[in-house]
Write a protein that holds these residues in place. Structure first.
Motif, PDB file in Angstrom:
ATOM      1  N   ILE A   1     -14.808 -18.391 -27.701  1.00 48.18           N
ATOM      2  CA  ILE A   1     -15.278 -17.015 -27.521  1.00 48.18           C
ATOM      3  C   ILE A   1     -16.787 -16.977 -27.271  1.00 48.18           C
ATOM      4  O   ILE A   1     -17.284 -16.150 -26.515  1.00 48.18           O
ATOM      5  CB  ILE A   1     -14.849 -16.087 -28.678  1.00 48.18           C
ATOM      6  N   GLY A   2     -17.518 -17.920 -27.871  1.00 42.42           N
ATOM      7  CA  GLY A   2     -18.957 -18.021 -27.614  1.00 42.42           C
ATOM      8  C   GLY A   2     -19.234 -18.288 -26.143  1.00 42.42           C
ATOM      9  O   GLY A   2     -20.149 -17.696 -25.551  1.00 42.42           O
ATOM     10  N   GLN A   3     -18.430 -19.147 -25.545  1.00 46.86           N
ATOM     11  CA  GLN A   3     -18.583 -19.452 -24.114  1.00 46.86           C
ATOM     12  C   GLN A   3     -18.268 -18.226 -23.254  1.00 46.86           C
ATOM     13  O   GLN A   3     -18.926 -17.996 -22.245  1.00 46.86           O
ATOM     14  CB  GLN A   3     -17.673 -20.619 -23.722  1.00 46.86           C
ATOM     15  N   LEU A   4     -17.269 -17.447 -23.667  1.00 51.17           N
ATOM     16  CA  LEU A   4     -16.933 -16.234 -22.916  1.00 51.17           C
ATOM     17  C   LEU A   4     -18.027 -15.174 -23.034  1.00 51.17           C
ATOM     18  O   LEU A   4     -18.271 -14.420 -22.095  1.00 51.17           O
ATOM     19  CB  LEU A   4     -15.606 -15.650 -23.411  1.00 51.17           C
ATOM     20  N   LEU A   5     -18.686 -15.113 -24.178  1.00 52.61           N
ATOM     21  CA  LEU A   5     -19.725 -14.107 -24.405  1.00 52.61           C
ATOM     22  C   LEU A   5     -21.054 -14.460 -23.737  1.00 52.61           C
ATOM     23  O   LEU A   5     -21.802 -13.567 -23.333  1.00 52.61           O
ATOM     24  CB  LEU A   5     -19.953 -13.929 -25.912  1.00 52.61           C
ATOM     25  N   LEU A   6     -21.345 -15.730 -23.631  1.00 49.90           N
ATOM     26  CA  LEU A   6     -22.642 -16.201 -23.133  1.00 49.90           C
ATOM     27  C   LEU A   6     -23.045 -15.529 -21.816  1.00 49.90           C
ATOM     28  O   LEU A   6     -22.309 -15.544 -20.837  1.00 49.90           O
ATOM     29  CB  LEU A   6     -22.613 -17.722 -22.944  1.00 49.90           C
ATOM     30  N   GLY A   7     -24.219 -14.898 -21.837  1.00 50.58           N
ATOM     31  CA  GLY A   7     -24.780 -14.288 -20.639  1.00 50.58           C
ATOM     32  C   GLY A   7     -24.295 -12.878 -20.344  1.00 50.58           C
ATOM     33  O   GLY A   7     -24.839 -12.202 -19.474  1.00 50.58           O
ATOM     34  N   LYS A   8     -23.296 -12.406 -21.053  1.00 49.09           N
ATOM     35  CA  LYS A   8     -22.771 -11.060 -20.792  1.00 49.09           C
ATOM     36  C   LYS A   8     -23.700 -10.004 -21.383  1.00 49.09           C
ATOM     37  O   LYS A   8     -24.537 -10.280 -22.220  1.00 49.09           O
ATOM     38  CB  LYS A   8     -21.365 -10.928 -21.367  1.00 49.09           C
ATOM     39  N   LYS A   9     -23.510  -8.754 -20.889  1.00 47.01           N
ATOM     40  CA  LYS A   9     -24.353  -7.632 -21.328  1.00 47.01           C
ATOM     41  C   LYS A   9     -23.474  -6.474 -21.776  1.00 47.01           C
ATOM     42  O   LYS A   9     -22.259  -6.485 -21.571  1.00 47.01           O
ATOM     43  CB  LYS A   9     -25.250  -7.176 -20.179  1.00 47.01           C
ATOM     44  N   VAL A  10     -24.103  -5.468 -22.361  1.00 47.88           N
ATOM     45  CA  VAL A  10     -23.398  -4.265 -22.809  1.00 47.88           C
ATOM     46  C   VAL A  10     -22.600  -3.689 -21.641  1.00 47.88           C
ATOM     47  O   VAL A  10     -23.079  -3.615 -20.520  1.00 47.88           O
ATOM     48  CB  VAL A  10     -24.396  -3.214 -23.355  1.00 47.88           C
ATOM     49  N   GLY A  11     -21.359  -3.307 -21.944  1.00 44.03           N
ATOM     50  CA  GLY A  11     -20.491  -2.704 -20.935  1.00 44.03           C
ATOM     51  C   GLY A  11     -19.572  -3.701 -20.240  1.00 44.03           C
ATOM     52  O   GLY A  11     -18.569  -3.309 -19.652  1.00 44.03           O
ATOM     53  N   GLU A  12     -19.908  -4.973 -20.298  1.00 47.19           N
ATOM     54  CA  GLU A  12     -19.055  -5.970 -19.649  1.00 47.19           C
ATOM     55  C   GLU A  12     -17.797  -6.198 -20.477  1.00 47.19           C
ATOM     56  O   GLU A  12     -17.777  -5.952 -21.679  1.00 47.19           O
ATOM     57  CB  GLU A  12     -19.815  -7.277 -19.445  1.00 47.19           C
ATOM     58  N   GLU A  13     -16.768  -6.677 -19.800  1.00 50.37           N
ATOM     59  CA  GLU A  13     -15.479  -6.906 -20.437  1.00 50.37           C
ATOM     60  C   GLU A  13     -15.044  -8.348 -20.232  1.00 50.37           C
ATOM     61  O   GLU A  13     -15.465  -9.009 -19.291  1.00 50.37           O
ATOM     62  CB  GLU A  13     -14.417  -5.972 -19.828  1.00 50.37           C
ATOM     63  N   PHE A  14     -14.165  -8.802 -21.124  1.00 51.38           N
ATOM     64  CA  PHE A  14     -13.544 -10.117 -20.975  1.00 51.38           C
ATOM     65  C   PHE A  14     -12.250 -10.128 -21.768  1.00 51.38           C
ATOM     66  O   PHE A  14     -12.014  -9.268 -22.620  1.00 51.38           O
ATOM     67  CB  PHE A  14     -14.485 -11.239 -21.434  1.00 51.38           C
ATOM     68  N   ASN A  15     -11.398 -11.076 -21.465  1.00 51.65           N
ATOM     69  CA  ASN A  15     -10.123 -11.224 -22.178  1.00 51.65           C
ATOM     70  C   ASN A  15     -10.143 -12.501 -22.985  1.00 51.65           C
ATOM     71  O   ASN A  15     -10.620 -13.530 -22.519  1.00 51.65           O
ATOM     72  CB  ASN A  15      -8.958 -11.263 -21.188  1.00 51.65           C
ATOM     73  N   PHE A  16      -9.597 -12.389 -24.202  1.00 53.97           N
ATOM     74  CA  PHE A  16      -9.498 -13.557 -25.075  1.00 53.97           C
ATOM     75  C   PHE A  16      -8.240 -13.394 -25.919  1.00 53.97           C
ATOM     76  O   PHE A  16      -8.056 -12.358 -26.558  1.00 53.97           O
ATOM     77  CB  PHE A  16     -10.742 -13.676 -25.965  1.00 53.97           C
ATOM     78  N   GLN A  17      -7.403 -14.392 -25.914  1.00 53.80           N
ATOM     79  CA  GLN A  17      -6.142 -14.382 -26.657  1.00 53.80           C
ATOM     80  C   GLN A  17      -5.353 -13.091 -26.427  1.00 53.80           C
ATOM     81  O   GLN A  17      -4.949 -12.406 -27.351  1.00 53.80           O
ATOM     82  CB  GLN A  17      -6.381 -14.621 -28.148  1.00 53.80           C
ATOM     83  N   GLN A  18      -5.185 -12.769 -25.178  1.00 56.50           N
ATOM     84  CA  GLN A  18      -4.397 -11.618 -24.722  1.00 56.50           C
ATOM     85  C   GLN A  18      -4.908 -10.273 -25.225  1.00 56.50           C
ATOM     86  O   GLN A  18      -4.159  -9.319 -25.369  1.00 56.50           O
ATOM     87  CB  GLN A  18      -2.919 -11.819 -25.068  1.00 56.50           C
ATOM     88  N   LYS A  19      -6.213 -10.211 -25.522  1.00 55.70           N
ATOM     89  CA  LYS A  19      -6.842  -8.947 -25.904  1.00 55.70           C
ATOM     90  C   LYS A  19      -8.017  -8.703 -24.966  1.00 55.70           C
ATOM     91  O   LYS A  19      -8.719  -9.639 -24.589  1.00 55.70           O
ATOM     92  CB  LYS A  19      -7.368  -8.993 -27.337  1.00 55.70           C
ATOM     93  N   GLN A  20      -8.232  -7.437 -24.639  1.00 56.93           N
ATOM     94  CA  GLN A  20      -9.370  -7.092 -23.810  1.00 56.93           C
ATOM     95  C   GLN A  20     -10.532  -6.667 -24.710  1.00 56.93           C
ATOM     96  O   GLN A  20     -10.376  -5.832 -25.593  1.00 56.93           O
ATOM     97  CB  GLN A  20      -9.044  -5.984 -22.839  1.00 56.93           C
TER      98      GLN A  20
END
Length: 144
Positions: free
Chosen positions: A118-137
Motif C-alpha cells: 500500500i505504501g508503494q501505491l500511495l507514493l507520489g499521490k495527492k489529495v483527490g487521487e484514487e487507487f484500488n487495493f485488495q478490491q477496495k477503492q
C-alpha cells in the motif's frame, strides 16, 4: 505524536532484544566444557545461532530508528512521501515504518513502510487521487 509512538515502539523492542542478547552472551560464557565434547560444541553452536539472530534483529530495528530520524527532518509536501500522514476514505496511514495500528486520542492510523504494497501505491499521490487495493477503492482525502 505519530513519530513519538513509532520511536517508543522501536526503542522498547531494541531494549528487549538487547536484554535477550546479553542473557545469551552470559549463557555462552557460562557454558563449560564437559566430558561429552559433542554436547558442549552443539550447545555453544545453538547459542551462537541465537545470538546471530538477535544481532540481525537489532540491526533491523536500528535501521527503523534511522528512518524515523529522516521522517522527523522531512520537508512538507502535497504529494505522499516518506513521513506523510495520509487520510483516505478507507483508513489513515503514517508512511514511516511498519508498526501496525497506532491510536491517538481522536484517530487510528496504520504505520506502514514505504516499501509495503500500500505504501508503494500511495507514493507520489495527492489529495483527490484514487487507487484500488485488495478490491477496495481508496480516495485520498488529506495529505499532511
Amino acid at each position: 505524536m505519530l513519530v513519538k509512538k513509532c520511536t517508543s515502539y522501536v526503542e522498547e523492542r531494541l531494549h528487549r532484544l538487547q536484554l535477550a542478547l546479553k542473557d545469551l552472551e552470559q549463557d555462552l560464557s557460562n557454558e563449560t566444557k564437559s566430558s561429552a565434547g559433542d554436547k558442549y560444541e552443539t550447545s555453544r553452536e545453538m547459542i551462537n545461532i541465537e545470538i546471530n539472530k538477535l544481532q540481525n534483529q537489532i540491526q533491523g530495528f536500528k535501521k527503523l530508528k534511522e528512518i524515523l530520524t529522516l521522517v522527523e527532518h522531512r520537508k512538507s509536501s502535497t504529494s505522499i512521501q516518506l513521513g506523510s500522514v495520509v487520510k483516505t476514505n478507507q483508513a489513515n496511514y503514517f508512511i514511516a515504518i511498519p508498526v501496525g495500528e497506532i491510536t491517538t486520542e481522536k484517530e487510528k492510523f496504520y504505520g506502514i513502510g514505504l516499501n509495503s504494497p500500500i505504501g508503494q501505491l500511495l507514493l507520489g499521490k495527492k489529495v483527490g487521487e484514487e487507487f484500488n487495493f485488495q478490491q477496495k477503492q481508496y480516495i485520498i482525502k488529506e495529505v499532511l
